[in-house]
Design a protein around this motif. Structure first.
Motif, mmCIF file in Angstrom:
data_model
loop_
_atom_site.group_PDB
_atom_site.id
_atom_site.type_symbol
_atom_site.label_atom_id
_atom_site.label_comp_id
_atom_site.label_asym_id
_atom_site.label_seq_id
_atom_site.Cartn_x
_atom_site.Cartn_y
_atom_site.Cartn_z
ATOM 1 N N ALA A 2 68.712 -8.784 -28.336
ATOM 2 C CA ALA A 2 69.124 -10.168 -28.515
ATOM 3 C C ALA A 2 68.891 -10.936 -27.222
ATOM 4 O O ALA A 2 68.679 -10.348 -26.154
ATOM 5 C CB ALA A 2 70.594 -10.228 -28.920
ATOM 6 N N GLU A 140 73.616 -8.458 -31.576
ATOM 7 C CA GLU A 140 72.377 -7.813 -32.038
ATOM 8 C C GLU A 140 72.652 -6.911 -33.238
ATOM 9 O O GLU A 140 71.869 -6.888 -34.200
ATOM 10 C CB GLU A 140 71.733 -7.012 -30.912
ATOM 11 N N ALA A 146 66.243 -10.199 -32.977
ATOM 12 C CA ALA A 146 65.716 -11.519 -32.625
ATOM 13 C C ALA A 146 66.835 -12.549 -32.446
ATOM 14 O O ALA A 146 66.557 -13.732 -32.243
ATOM 15 C CB ALA A 146 64.733 -12.005 -33.688
ATOM 16 N N ARG A 187 67.367 -11.405 -21.600
ATOM 17 C CA ARG A 187 67.216 -10.502 -22.749
ATOM 18 C C ARG A 187 67.574 -9.097 -22.289
ATOM 19 O O ARG A 187 66.974 -8.566 -21.354
ATOM 20 C CB ARG A 187 65.785 -10.526 -23.282
ATOM 21 N N ARG A 209 62.394 -19.319 -31.301
ATOM 22 C CA ARG A 209 62.381 -18.961 -32.720
ATOM 23 C C ARG A 209 61.432 -17.802 -33.005
ATOM 24 O O ARG A 209 61.463 -17.219 -34.085
ATOM 25 C CB ARG A 209 61.934 -20.157 -33.570
ATOM 26 N N ALA A 210 60.545 -17.490 -32.057
ATOM 27 C CA ALA A 210 59.547 -16.437 -32.268
ATOM 28 C C ALA A 210 60.222 -15.076 -32.403
ATOM 29 O O ALA A 210 61.346 -14.874 -31.939
ATOM 30 C CB ALA A 210 58.554 -16.416 -31.107
ATOM 31 N N PRO A 211 59.554 -14.102 -33.030
ATOM 32 C CA PRO A 211 60.125 -12.752 -33.128
ATOM 33 C C PRO A 211 60.416 -12.161 -31.752
ATOM 34 O O PRO A 211 59.793 -12.537 -30.761
ATOM 35 C CB PRO A 211 59.009 -11.964 -33.847
ATOM 36 N N ALA A 212 61.359 -11.249 -31.717
ATOM 37 C CA ALA A 212 61.710 -10.601 -30.453
ATOM 38 C C ALA A 212 60.489 -9.890 -29.878
ATOM 39 O O ALA A 212 59.744 -9.233 -30.599
ATOM 40 C CB ALA A 212 62.837 -9.594 -30.680
ATOM 41 N N PRO A 225 54.965 -16.403 -25.447
ATOM 42 C CA PRO A 225 55.164 -16.892 -26.823
ATOM 43 C C PRO A 225 54.035 -17.813 -27.234
ATOM 44 O O PRO A 225 53.545 -18.614 -26.442
ATOM 45 C CB PRO A 225 56.490 -17.656 -26.732
#
Length: 228
Positions: A2, A140, A146, A187, A209-212, A225
């Motif tokens: 997360a 998480e 994510a 992170r 907003r992008a995937p982890a 990103p």
């Protein structure tokens, strides 16, 4: 993995007067502070924030409200990320405190600093880091890798959490700077925490907003990103 957004409260009436507010009640955002947190709330409006955790002090709760106003959320209050217990220093002018011998210790050897009638900086860091990491692991587990969440706290508290994430000894945390209403991004991952941003006060954050990203650090730095 997360992601936590560490947000310092906006400028307060105590910041303006040059007073060390500490945990005194009744310290609110001033007009500039309200404008600052309004901009921070707008920056985070497009970020998929799943939870906001805040210090119980008024200036942090007011900052948290500027963020939750853009999301269908209510802030969770956590005493563990409240201001440092400055004890007898609380409520005194910074110009006066700068003449105290302890001031030099706070600046140069903070791991040895304990405020008279209050808390040590080491104790402050320990309880804040423990709280942030615990919230991060819980969020998480509940929302997936994510997930993005916000912790609203205070300058020294955030600096101590950032120092831990960077693998810095507390004695180096005065090298970090955290402005009112700024956003710093960490992170946590199984291998290590990653500092993604420190002390940002402007800029689009929709790329969160992008995937982890992958847990491993990309050799050479990676592409970043796609929307950034």
């Amino acid at each position: 993995m997360a992601i936590v957004l560490l947000v310092r409260h906006g400028r307060s009436s105590a910041n303006t007067s040059g007073t060390l507010a500490g945990r005194l009640p009744g310290v609110h955002l001033d007009d500039t502070g309200r404008e600052q947190v309004g901009r921070t709330g707008a920056r985070l409006a497009d970020v998929p924030v799943v939870e906001v955790v805040t210090s119980p002090l008024e200036r942090c709760r007011e900052t948290a409200e500027a963020i939750t106003a853009h999301h269908d959320l209510e802030a969770t209050v956590d005493e563990a990320i409240t201001e440092c217990g400055y004890g007898d220093w609380q409520g005194r002018p910074l110009s006066e405190l700068a003449q105290e011998d302890l001031w030099k210790t706070v600046q140069g050897h903070p791991s040895a600093a304990t405020f008279p009638g209050g808390e040590s900086l080491m104790a402050m860091q320990a309880r804040a880091v423990e709280a942030v990491r615990a919230h991060d692991a819980r969020i998480e587990a509940e929302h997936g890798p994510a997930a993005v969440w916000v912790a609203v706290s205070h300058g020294d508290v955030i600096k101590s959490v950032l120092a831990d994430a960077a693998g810095m000894h507390l004695d180096l945390f005065q090298r970090l700077h955290v402005d009112p209403a700024s956003v710093s991004i960490v992170r946590y991952a199984p291998q290590r925490p990653t500092l993604i941003a420190v002390n940002t006060t402007a800029g689009e954050l929709g790329w969160l907003r992008a995937p982890a990203p992958a847990a491993d650090a990309p050799v050479g730095g990676g592409a970043g990103p796609a929307s950034r």
